[in-house]
Scaffold this motif. Structure first.
Motif, PDB file in Angstrom:
ATOM      1  N   ASP A  12      -4.386   7.334   6.362  1.00 40.52           N
ATOM      2  CA  ASP A  12      -4.448   6.057   7.086  1.00 40.52           C
ATOM      3  C   ASP A  12      -4.885   6.306   8.527  1.00 40.52           C
ATOM      4  O   ASP A  12      -4.051   6.449   9.428  1.00 40.52           O
ATOM      5  N   LYS A  34      -5.599   9.574  -0.437  1.00 42.45           N
ATOM      6  CA  LYS A  34      -5.771   8.130  -0.620  1.00 42.45           C
ATOM      7  C   LYS A  34      -6.532   7.566   0.568  1.00 42.45           C
ATOM      8  O   LYS A  34      -6.204   7.853   1.728  1.00 42.45           O
ATOM      9  N   ASP A  61      -7.624   2.873  -2.364  1.00 38.07           N
ATOM     10  CA  ASP A  61      -6.546   1.883  -2.339  1.00 38.07           C
ATOM     11  C   ASP A  61      -7.012   0.659  -1.557  1.00 38.07           C
ATOM     12  O   ASP A  61      -6.709   0.505  -0.374  1.00 38.07           O
ATOM     13  N   LYS A  63      -6.643  -2.462  -3.092  1.00 38.80           N
ATOM     14  CA  LYS A  63      -5.785  -3.546  -3.640  1.00 38.80           C
ATOM     15  C   LYS A  63      -6.577  -4.826  -3.850  1.00 38.80           C
ATOM     16  O   LYS A  63      -6.276  -5.871  -3.258  1.00 38.80           O
ATOM     17  N   LEU A 119       4.944  -5.020  -3.063  1.00 38.91           N
ATOM     18  CA  LEU A 119       4.764  -4.023  -2.001  1.00 38.91           C
ATOM     19  C   LEU A 119       6.108  -3.425  -1.583  1.00 38.91           C
ATOM     20  O   LEU A 119       7.118  -4.132  -1.502  1.00 38.91           O
ATOM     21  N   THR A 120       6.097  -2.144  -1.267  1.00 29.65           N
ATOM     22  CA  THR A 120       7.351  -1.464  -0.902  1.00 29.65           C
ATOM     23  C   THR A 120       7.879  -1.909   0.464  1.00 29.65           C
ATOM     24  O   THR A 120       8.998  -1.572   0.827  1.00 29.65           O
ATOM     25  N   PRO A 178       4.696   4.685  -3.459  1.00 31.91           N
ATOM     26  CA  PRO A 178       4.770   4.896  -2.012  1.00 31.91           C
ATOM     27  C   PRO A 178       6.209   4.644  -1.541  1.00 31.91           C
ATOM     28  O   PRO A 178       7.094   4.424  -2.369  1.00 31.91           O
ATOM     29  N   ARG A 181      10.209   9.071   1.347  1.00 33.66           N
ATOM     30  CA  ARG A 181      10.690   9.583   2.616  1.00 33.66           C
ATOM     31  C   ARG A 181      11.497  10.863   2.401  1.00 33.66           C
ATOM     32  O   ARG A 181      12.645  10.822   1.948  1.00 33.66           O
ATOM     33  N   GLN A 190       8.704   0.774   6.054  1.00 34.04           N
ATOM     34  CA  GLN A 190       9.007   0.711   4.619  1.00 34.04           C
ATOM     35  C   GLN A 190      10.410   0.158   4.391  1.00 34.04           C
ATOM     36  O   GLN A 190      11.275   0.265   5.265  1.00 34.04           O
ATOM     37  N   GLY A 210       2.415   9.170   3.334  1.00 27.18           N
ATOM     38  CA  GLY A 210       1.521   9.039   4.482  1.00 27.18           C
ATOM     39  C   GLY A 210       2.085   9.723   5.697  1.00 27.18           C
ATOM     40  O   GLY A 210       2.024  10.946   5.852  1.00 27.18           O
ATOM     41  N   ARG A 211       2.695   8.907   6.562  1.00 28.83           N
ATOM     42  CA  ARG A 211       3.136   9.407   7.870  1.00 28.83           C
ATOM     43  C   ARG A 211       4.036  10.634   7.854  1.00 28.83           C
ATOM     44  O   ARG A 211       3.912  11.456   8.775  1.00 28.83           O
TER      45      ARG A 211
HETATM   46  O1  LIG Z   1      -0.880   0.786  -2.752  1.00 31.36           O
HETATM   47  C1  LIG Z   1      -0.309   1.526  -1.936  1.00 31.36           C
HETATM   48  O2  LIG Z   1      -0.666   2.693  -1.800  1.00 31.36           O
HETATM   49  C2  LIG Z   1       0.900   1.008  -1.266  1.00 31.36           C
HETATM   50  C3  LIG Z   1       1.604   0.042  -1.931  1.00 31.36           C
HETATM   51  C4  LIG Z   1       2.888  -0.330  -1.470  1.00 31.36           C
HETATM   52  O3  LIG Z   1       3.577  -1.147  -2.097  1.00 31.36           O
HETATM   53  N1  LIG Z   1       3.374   0.246  -0.340  1.00 31.36           N
HETATM   54  C5  LIG Z   1       2.657   1.177   0.382  1.00 31.36           C
HETATM   55  O4  LIG Z   1       3.177   1.705   1.389  1.00 31.36           O
HETATM   56  N2  LIG Z   1       1.397   1.521  -0.045  1.00 31.36           N
HETATM   57  C6  LIG Z   1       0.581   2.483   0.748  1.00 31.36           C
HETATM   58  O5  LIG Z   1       1.215   3.756   0.777  1.00 31.36           O
HETATM   59  C7  LIG Z   1       1.078   4.382   2.040  1.00 31.36           C
HETATM   60  C8  LIG Z   1       2.460   4.694   2.582  1.00 31.36           C
HETATM   61  O6  LIG Z   1       2.350   5.369   3.800  1.00 31.36           O
HETATM   62  P1  LIG Z   1       3.626   5.893   4.595  1.00 31.36           P
HETATM   63  O7  LIG Z   1       4.611   4.760   4.732  1.00 31.36           O
HETATM   64  O8  LIG Z   1       3.057   6.327   5.927  1.00 31.36           O
HETATM   65  O9  LIG Z   1       4.204   7.048   3.794  1.00 31.36           O
HETATM   66  C9  LIG Z   1       0.251   3.421   2.915  1.00 31.36           C
HETATM   67  O10 LIG Z   1      -1.092   3.860   2.863  1.00 31.36           O
HETATM   68  C10 LIG Z   1       0.389   2.078   2.219  1.00 31.36           C
HETATM   69  O11 LIG Z   1      -0.786   1.295   2.342  1.00 31.36           O
END
Ligand SMILES: O=C(O)c1cc(=O)[nH]c(=O)n1[C@@H]1O[C@H](COP(=O)(O)O)[C@@H](O)[C@H]1O
Length: 233
Positions: A12, A34, A61, A63, A119-120, A178, A181, A190, A210-211
């Motif tokens: 990202d 991703k 990704d 969506k 979405l998470t 996703p 942690r 999140q 990600g992060r």
């Molecule tokens: O489709 C996804 O990848 C996605 C779906 C979802 O419900 N939640 C979600 O966090 N994501 C993606 O997963 C990644 C999570 O990143 P971090 O929160 O930095 O670990 C981001 O790129 C979000 O766009």
């Protein structure tokens, strides 16, 4: 290069250079990557070519969520660029998902096609505000079964829902989760999160991170720490 690692690192970033700088610190034998909306909107398909050239399998990704014909065309375009996985929103409905499936099959494209459930970053209050009275868990179940019946290879969901979906949809149905942690990472925006080893034990087939890796001072060390957590060390 193909890998059997469950880890997908979310690149990202706001520019191609920044994304490739991170990719160059990662090993395609130990993770997939991703590409999401910000990076793709800025860099276009060049980023896919650059990552494929470095040996990575790429989850695009974006969506997709639109009328069936539009989504089918977008999914075909993603698959023709060699992406390993592409996603749509299950909320787009059965006809949208079936059109995407049919388009890939008609062209012999084997890219994994999965659907986002809830979405998470969303919890019950967020769903209520958009008119969904069901709990996140109930809504995920409903959309996951619709996605399976519409020919999807799997879903994006929170790892908290993986165990239930394994029972409902089976082991082979992909559960890309996703909101992962590791013990050393901050939660951030999140909401429905889980630790890496708990997510795998619950039935997640792939973990999107990600992060916790990309914002780490030493990303490969963070990746190694997650691998160690997965190995139960
Ligand atoms: O489709 C996804 O990848 C996605 C779906 C979802 O419900 N939640 C979600 O966090 N994501 C993606 O997963 C990644 C999570 O990143 P971090 O929160 O930095 O670990 C981001 O790129 C979000 O766009």
């Amino acid at each position: 290069m193909s890998t059997d690692s469950p880890l997908i690192i979310a690149l990202d970033y706001p520019s191609l250079d920044a994304a490739l700088c991170m990719a160059d610190q990662l090993d395609p034998a130990r993770c997939r990557v991703k590409v999401g909306k910000e990076l793709f909107t800025r860099s276009g398909p060049d980023v896919l070519e650059a990552l494929h050239g470095r040996g990575f399998e790429v989850f695009l990704d974006l969506k997709f969520h639109d009328i069936p014909n539009t989504v089918a065309g977008a999914v075909q375009a993603a698959a023709e660029q060699g992406t390993w996985m592409v996603n749509v929103h299950a909320g787009g409905g059965r006809r949208m998902m079936e059109a995407a499936r049919e388009r890939l099959d008609r062209h012999g494209l084997s890219t994994h096609l999965i659907a986002v459930t809830v979405l998470t970053s969303m919890e019950a209050a967020d769903l209520a505000e958009v008119g969904v009275a069901a709990s996140p868990a109930e809504q995920v179940e409903r959309l996951a079964m619709l996605a399976r019946d519409s020919g999807m290879d799997g879903v994006v969901c929170s790892a908290r829902e993986s165990a239930r979906l394994r029972t409902l949809c089976g082991d082979d149905f992909l559960k890309v989760t996703p909101g992962i942690r590791p013990s050393f990472a901050a939660v951030g925006d999140q909401r429905r999160i889980m630790a890496p080893s708990d997510a795998l034990a619950a039935g997640s087939t792939h973990l999107v991170v990600g992060r916790p890796v990309t914002q780490a001072e030493d990303p490969m060390a963070a990746l190694s720490a997650i691998e160690a957590e997965l190995a139960g060390e």
